[in-house]
Design a protein around this motif. Sequence first.
Motif: not given
Length: 203
Positions: A175-176, A180-181, A183-184
Amino acid sequence: MNIQELLGIALGAILVNNFIFSQFLGICPFMGVSKSTDTATGMGLAVTFVMGLASAVCWPINRFILTSETLFPDGKNLAFMQTIVFILVIASLVQFIEMFLQKAMPSLYTALGVYLPLITTNCAVLGVVLQNTQSDYGFVSSLVYGVTGGLGFLLAIYLFAAVREKLEFAEVPKSFEGFPIALVTAGLLALCFGGFSGLSVFG
């Protein structure tokens, strides 16, 4: 303005008030052109050049035309036109850089793609010239703030790109994967730069 004050402006622009991680300006090219350190470096250098040149060009325009006491002795000046005039100046500078890269560095021009003309609407570039006027900086201070603000942008996007290159080979939860990863990672880097917020340059 003395050397210590200029150094304070420089360190503030690069670390304490970094346009990306502290002021959250210029996020679009930061996220879009940070998949490799080569393109990130090219974008960072282009933004630095535009920021420095825009600061150098916009300061005399603002001082001697838009807010000139000689031209407007009654106090009614053209300060309300700053944003429009500054955008026109920045757009002209970006057009110049775009033509230069297309001729001299076609590979970098292709890699930057649509994000190169987007420097025109990069709020970090417009932000630096507006902050120069709001802080009432002189010409040298404006130039230093513009160049070092660009260097802060370069530092941020290069560090981010270097981490993203490593993440390509890292095992992350399904999911990352992808954006997404990223953004993290950007959030963690912003937290790191947040540690400079209490920095006192000269004690």
